[in-house]
Enzyme design. Structure first.
Site, PDB file in Angstrom:
ATOM      1  N   ASP A  25       0.833  -1.202   0.000  1.00 21.81           N
ATOM      2  CA  ASP A  25       0.000   0.000   0.000  1.00 21.81           C
ATOM      3  C   ASP A  25       0.868   1.253   0.000  1.00 21.81           C
ATOM      4  O   ASP A  25       1.929   1.280   0.646  1.00 21.81           O
ATOM      5  CB  ASP A  25      -0.891  -0.018   1.252  1.00 21.81           C
ATOM      6  N   GLY A  28       0.369   5.480  -4.566  1.00 20.45           N
ATOM      7  CA  GLY A  28      -0.154   6.791  -4.954  1.00 20.45           C
ATOM      8  C   GLY A  28       0.340   7.895  -4.047  1.00 20.45           C
ATOM      9  O   GLY A  28       0.708   8.980  -4.512  1.00 20.45           O
ATOM     10  N   ARG A  38       0.713   9.279 -10.555  1.00 18.69           N
ATOM     11  CA  ARG A  38       0.471   8.035  -9.820  1.00 18.69           C
ATOM     12  C   ARG A  38       1.145   6.848 -10.511  1.00 18.69           C
ATOM     13  O   ARG A  38       1.603   5.913  -9.850  1.00 18.69           O
ATOM     14  CB  ARG A  38      -1.039   7.781  -9.694  1.00 18.69           C
ATOM     15  N   HIS A  42       3.268   3.523  -9.013  1.00 18.37           N
ATOM     16  CA  HIS A  42       3.027   2.109  -9.299  1.00 18.37           C
ATOM     17  C   HIS A  42       4.270   1.462  -9.914  1.00 18.37           C
ATOM     18  O   HIS A  42       4.596   0.308  -9.602  1.00 18.37           O
ATOM     19  CB  HIS A  42       1.828   1.957 -10.235  1.00 18.37           C
ATOM     20  N   GLU A  72     -11.879  -4.873  -5.707  1.00 13.35           N
ATOM     21  CA  GLU A  72     -12.424  -3.516  -5.603  1.00 13.35           C
ATOM     22  C   GLU A  72     -11.634  -2.498  -6.424  1.00 13.35           C
ATOM     23  O   GLU A  72     -12.115  -1.394  -6.684  1.00 13.35           O
ATOM     24  CB  GLU A  72     -12.444  -3.071  -4.132  1.00 13.35           C
ATOM     25  N   ARG A  76     -11.342   2.026  -9.634  1.00 15.52           N
ATOM     26  CA  ARG A  76     -10.444   3.164  -9.837  1.00 15.52           C
ATOM     27  C   ARG A  76     -10.622   3.727 -11.250  1.00 15.52           C
ATOM     28  O   ARG A  76     -11.165   3.066 -12.131  1.00 15.52           O
ATOM     29  CB  ARG A  76      -8.990   2.727  -9.622  1.00 15.52           C
ATOM     30  N   LEU A 136      10.965 -20.813  -3.480  1.00 14.83           N
ATOM     31  CA  LEU A 136       9.931 -19.911  -2.974  1.00 14.83           C
ATOM     32  C   LEU A 136       8.659 -20.035  -3.804  1.00 14.83           C
ATOM     33  O   LEU A 136       8.710 -20.047  -5.042  1.00 14.83           O
ATOM     34  CB  LEU A 136      10.443 -18.466  -3.041  1.00 14.83           C
ATOM     35  N   ARG A 193       1.565  -4.839   6.386  1.00 11.46           N
ATOM     36  CA  ARG A 193       0.925  -3.804   5.566  1.00 11.46           C
ATOM     37  C   ARG A 193       1.746  -2.526   5.666  1.00 11.46           C
ATOM     38  O   ARG A 193       2.122  -2.093   6.754  1.00 11.46           O
ATOM     39  CB  ARG A 193      -0.509  -3.526   6.012  1.00 11.46           C
ATOM     40  N   ARG A 199      -5.559  -2.181   8.572  1.00 11.48           N
ATOM     41  CA  ARG A 199      -6.741  -2.983   8.269  1.00 11.48           C
ATOM     42  C   ARG A 199      -6.362  -4.010   7.201  1.00 11.48           C
ATOM     43  O   ARG A 199      -5.351  -3.867   6.511  1.00 11.48           O
ATOM     44  CB  ARG A 199      -7.896  -2.111   7.785  1.00 11.48           C
TER      45      ARG A 199
END
Length: 256
Positions: A25, A28, A38, A42, A72, A76, A136, A193, A199
């Site tokens: 996360d 952006g 942005r 990425h 979700e 975007r 891995l 995270r 969250r």
């Protein structure tokens, strides 16, 4: 002193989590702080991904799951989604050979139906090419949502009951786990995270029931081996009780 450091290193190695899952996360925000588009955030995020995969293999992690694109994320703006799909295609085309040469096995979890044919083909190619690799296991959560995954598993079990292949009383947590996308993948020991958010965002809700969590203020494009090692060190210092005794202890002769 050197003996002390070696002892500490051996302890950390002994407690290296088998499975680490990461919510990547902050791309952006990383770009916005630098007044960059942005897309650049990425792009730098993909570089961080490469560093992390290499570090995970070096550090003895057996499974690394990366939340690359949620179900979700389609909401975007279309140009951003198109940029993300372009980065995914370039990553597979440019990095798949290196991953295969490094004995990395690629697994994809998430919904495949309705994906662009080129994207779906590249994901299948990555899995097929690396299927026999034994190093891995890189699990890429793409077009993934945990609630959707659990609902799909429930539908499959309900269909089995309706067809008489299963009794409702036979539906156990173990059987539901076996119906998830991650059926043959161990549950994550550690979930990391970045970006300071705390969250799960619809990521591995079932599988992370007993995972340890490390939330980092760093933005994903700045993630590197040293950050991963610090997260592993924090994990190594925790006691995992799984609702009862510390992991690794036996009931006999243990108090507390």
């Amino acid at each position: 002193m050197s003996e002390m450091m070696e002892g500490r290193g051996a302890k950390l190695l002994a407690r290296t989590p088998r499975h680490v899952a990461i919510i990547m996360d902050g791309n952006g925000r990383w770009a916005a702080k630098r007044m960059l588009p942005r897309f650049e955030g990425h792009r730098r995020g993909v570089e961080a991904l490469r560093r992390t995969v290499r570090a995970a293999g070096d550090l003895g992690i057996a499974y690394l799951t990366l939340y690359s694109f949620s179900s979700e994320n389609w909401s975007r703006p279309k140009p951003e989604v198109d940029d993300l799909m372009g980065l995914l295609k370039r990553f597979v085309r440019n990095d798949l050979a290196e991953l295969h040469a490094g004995n990395v096995r690629v697994r994809i979890i998430g919904e495949r139906e309705g994906l662009d044919a080129e994207v779906a083909g590249l994901l299948a190619e990555a899995e097929d090419l690396t299927r026999a690799n034994t190093g891995l296991t890189l699990v890429v959560a793409f077009n993934y949502g945990s609630r959707q995954e659990i609902a799909a598993a429930a539908r499959r079990l309900a269909q089995a009951v309706a067809e008489g292949r299963l009794q409702a009383a036979e539906i156990t947590p173990e059987r539901l786990s076996a119906s998830l996308d991650t059926a043959d993948i161990p549950d994550p020991d550690l979930v990391i995270r970045t970006s300071g958010e705390q969250r799960l965002s619809n990521f591995l809700l079932w599988q992370a029931a007993y995972a340890e969590f490390v939330f980092l203020p760093i933005l994903w494009p700045d993630f590197d081996r040293s950050v991963l090692e610090a997260a592993l060190a924090e994990y190594a210092g925790r006691e995992r009780r799984f609702g009862g005794l510390e992991a690794g202890r036996t009931r006999q002769g243990t108090h507390g």
